[in-house]
Design a protein around this motif. Structure first.
Motif, mmCIF file in Angstrom:
data_model
loop_
_atom_site.group_PDB
_atom_site.id
_atom_site.type_symbol
_atom_site.label_atom_id
_atom_site.label_comp_id
_atom_site.label_asym_id
_atom_site.label_seq_id
_atom_site.Cartn_x
_atom_site.Cartn_y
_atom_site.Cartn_z
ATOM 1 N N VAL A 1 3.121 5.958 -2.916
ATOM 2 C CA VAL A 1 4.259 6.797 -3.314
ATOM 3 C C VAL A 1 4.410 6.804 -4.833
ATOM 4 O O VAL A 1 4.599 7.864 -5.449
ATOM 5 C CB VAL A 1 5.553 6.318 -2.616
ATOM 6 C CG1 VAL A 1 6.772 7.009 -3.200
ATOM 7 C CG2 VAL A 1 5.464 6.563 -1.128
ATOM 8 N N ILE A 2 4.320 5.654 -5.466
ATOM 9 C CA ILE A 2 4.425 5.593 -6.935
ATOM 10 C C ILE A 2 3.253 6.305 -7.597
ATOM 11 O O ILE A 2 3.422 6.988 -8.612
ATOM 12 C CB ILE A 2 4.548 4.131 -7.399
ATOM 13 C CG1 ILE A 2 5.908 3.579 -6.963
ATOM 14 C CG2 ILE A 2 4.387 4.013 -8.905
ATOM 15 C CD1 ILE A 2 6.101 2.117 -7.255
ATOM 16 N N THR B 1 1.088 13.650 -1.252
ATOM 17 C CA THR B 1 0.513 12.338 -1.558
ATOM 18 C C THR B 1 1.377 11.218 -0.996
ATOM 19 O O THR B 1 0.871 10.287 -0.367
ATOM 20 C CB THR B 1 0.373 12.169 -3.083
ATOM 21 O OG1 THR B 1 -0.380 13.256 -3.606
ATOM 22 C CG2 THR B 1 -0.324 10.871 -3.414
ATOM 23 N N GLY B 2 2.675 11.297 -1.212
ATOM 24 C CA GLY B 2 3.582 10.274 -0.685
ATOM 25 C C GLY B 2 3.594 10.249 0.831
ATOM 26 O O GLY B 2 3.556 9.181 1.454
ATOM 27 N N PHE C 1 3.527 9.416 -10.282
ATOM 28 C CA PHE C 1 2.858 9.456 -11.591
ATOM 29 C C PHE C 1 1.882 10.619 -11.695
ATOM 30 O O PHE C 1 1.729 11.221 -12.765
ATOM 31 C CB PHE C 1 2.136 8.139 -11.877
ATOM 32 C CG PHE C 1 3.048 7.061 -12.370
ATOM 33 C CD1 PHE C 1 3.866 7.264 -13.466
ATOM 34 C CD2 PHE C 1 3.096 5.828 -11.739
ATOM 35 C CE1 PHE C 1 4.708 6.281 -13.931
ATOM 36 C CE2 PHE C 1 3.933 4.837 -12.190
ATOM 37 C CZ PHE C 1 4.746 5.059 -13.293
ATOM 38 N N LEU C 2 1.224 10.962 -10.588
ATOM 39 C CA LEU C 2 0.334 12.125 -10.601
ATOM 40 C C LEU C 2 1.136 13.402 -10.846
ATOM 41 O O LEU C 2 0.703 14.282 -11.606
ATOM 42 C CB LEU C 2 -0.416 12.214 -9.272
ATOM 43 C CG LEU C 2 -1.374 13.378 -9.123
ATOM 44 C CD1 LEU C 2 -2.537 13.233 -10.100
ATOM 45 C CD2 LEU C 2 -1.882 13.468 -7.703
ATOM 46 N N THR C 3 2.297 13.501 -10.240
ATOM 47 C CA THR C 3 3.158 14.664 -10.459
ATOM 48 C C THR C 3 3.604 14.762 -11.915
ATOM 49 O O THR C 3 3.582 15.843 -12.512
ATOM 50 C CB THR C 3 4.391 14.578 -9.539
ATOM 51 O OG1 THR C 3 3.937 14.519 -8.198
ATOM 52 C CG2 THR C 3 5.281 15.782 -9.712
ATOM 53 N N LEU C 4 4.005 13.628 -12.486
ATOM 54 C CA LEU C 4 4.399 13.626 -13.898
ATOM 55 C C LEU C 4 3.244 14.032 -14.807
ATOM 56 O O LEU C 4 3.418 14.801 -15.753
ATOM 57 C CB LEU C 4 4.926 12.249 -14.297
ATOM 58 C CG LEU C 4 6.258 11.834 -13.667
ATOM 59 C CD1 LEU C 4 6.586 10.400 -14.027
ATOM 60 C CD2 LEU C 4 7.350 12.767 -14.109
ATOM 61 N N TYR D 1 0.835 -1.204 0.000
ATOM 62 C CA TYR D 1 0.000 0.000 0.000
ATOM 63 C C TYR D 1 0.870 1.255 0.000
ATOM 64 O O TYR D 1 0.593 2.217 -0.724
ATOM 65 C CB TYR D 1 -0.912 0.041 1.231
ATOM 66 C CG TYR D 1 -2.002 -0.996 1.256
ATOM 67 C CD1 TYR D 1 -2.418 -1.657 0.111
ATOM 68 C CD2 TYR D 1 -2.631 -1.327 2.445
ATOM 69 C CE1 TYR D 1 -3.407 -2.606 0.148
ATOM 70 C CE2 TYR D 1 -3.631 -2.270 2.496
ATOM 71 C CZ TYR D 1 -4.015 -2.907 1.351
ATOM 72 O OH TYR D 1 -5.007 -3.843 1.402
ATOM 73 N N ALA D 2 1.923 1.243 0.809
ATOM 74 C CA ALA D 2 2.808 2.412 0.888
ATOM 75 C C ALA D 2 3.529 2.636 -0.434
ATOM 76 O O ALA D 2 3.605 3.768 -0.930
ATOM 77 C CB ALA D 2 3.823 2.233 2.024
ATOM 78 N N VAL D 3 4.051 1.567 -1.018
ATOM 79 C CA VAL D 3 4.746 1.692 -2.303
ATOM 80 C C VAL D 3 3.786 2.169 -3.387
ATOM 81 O O VAL D 3 4.127 3.034 -4.199
ATOM 82 C CB VAL D 3 5.408 0.349 -2.687
ATOM 83 C CG1 VAL D 3 5.897 0.369 -4.111
ATOM 84 C CG2 VAL D 3 6.548 0.042 -1.743
#
Length: 112
Positions: free
Chosen positions: A32-33, A59-60, A37-40, A27-29
């Motif tokens: 963060v991922i 978010t992370g 991707f949202l930032t990109l 869930y944590a990974v």
């Protein structure tokens, strides 16, 4: 002729990293991922870089905070058991007698 097969000990143990065990780690990974991707995606769409980076950190950090708190609160299997706990009845109410509950019936006599 005897064959020797290697024994892999601890293969079925769940993954643990810095206190996060099993699904909480995933869930944590995933959080963060997902934030990366949202930032990109926001950067590609033309949103300000500072806003995108702040959103990524939020978010992370939120994903990590949630998973660590859920791991501490529920433990290894608690998040699976929590919804079931609300479905468990608090008491048993019985209106029929014990004989009616078990349904005692006499066997018919056999013909000789």
């Amino acid at each position: 002729m005897a064959r020797v097969y290697p024994v892999f000990r601890g293969v079925d143990n769940e993954l643990e990293f810095r206190g996060l065990r099993g699904k909480y780690f995933y869930y944590a990974v995933g959080g963060v991922i997902g934030g990366i991707f949202l930032t990109l995606l926001l950067y590609i769409l033309g949103v300000n870089l500072f806003v995108s980076l702040v959103l990524m950190v939020a978010t992370g950090g939120g994903a990590l905070f949630y998973t660590y708190s859920a791991n501490k609160k529920y433990g290894r299997w608690g998040d699976v058991k929590q919804p079931v706990r609300t479905l468990k009845p608090h008491f048993v109410y019985q209106t029929r007698s014990f004989r009616q509950l078990i349904g005692v019936k006499a066997f018919p006599k056999r013909k000789p």
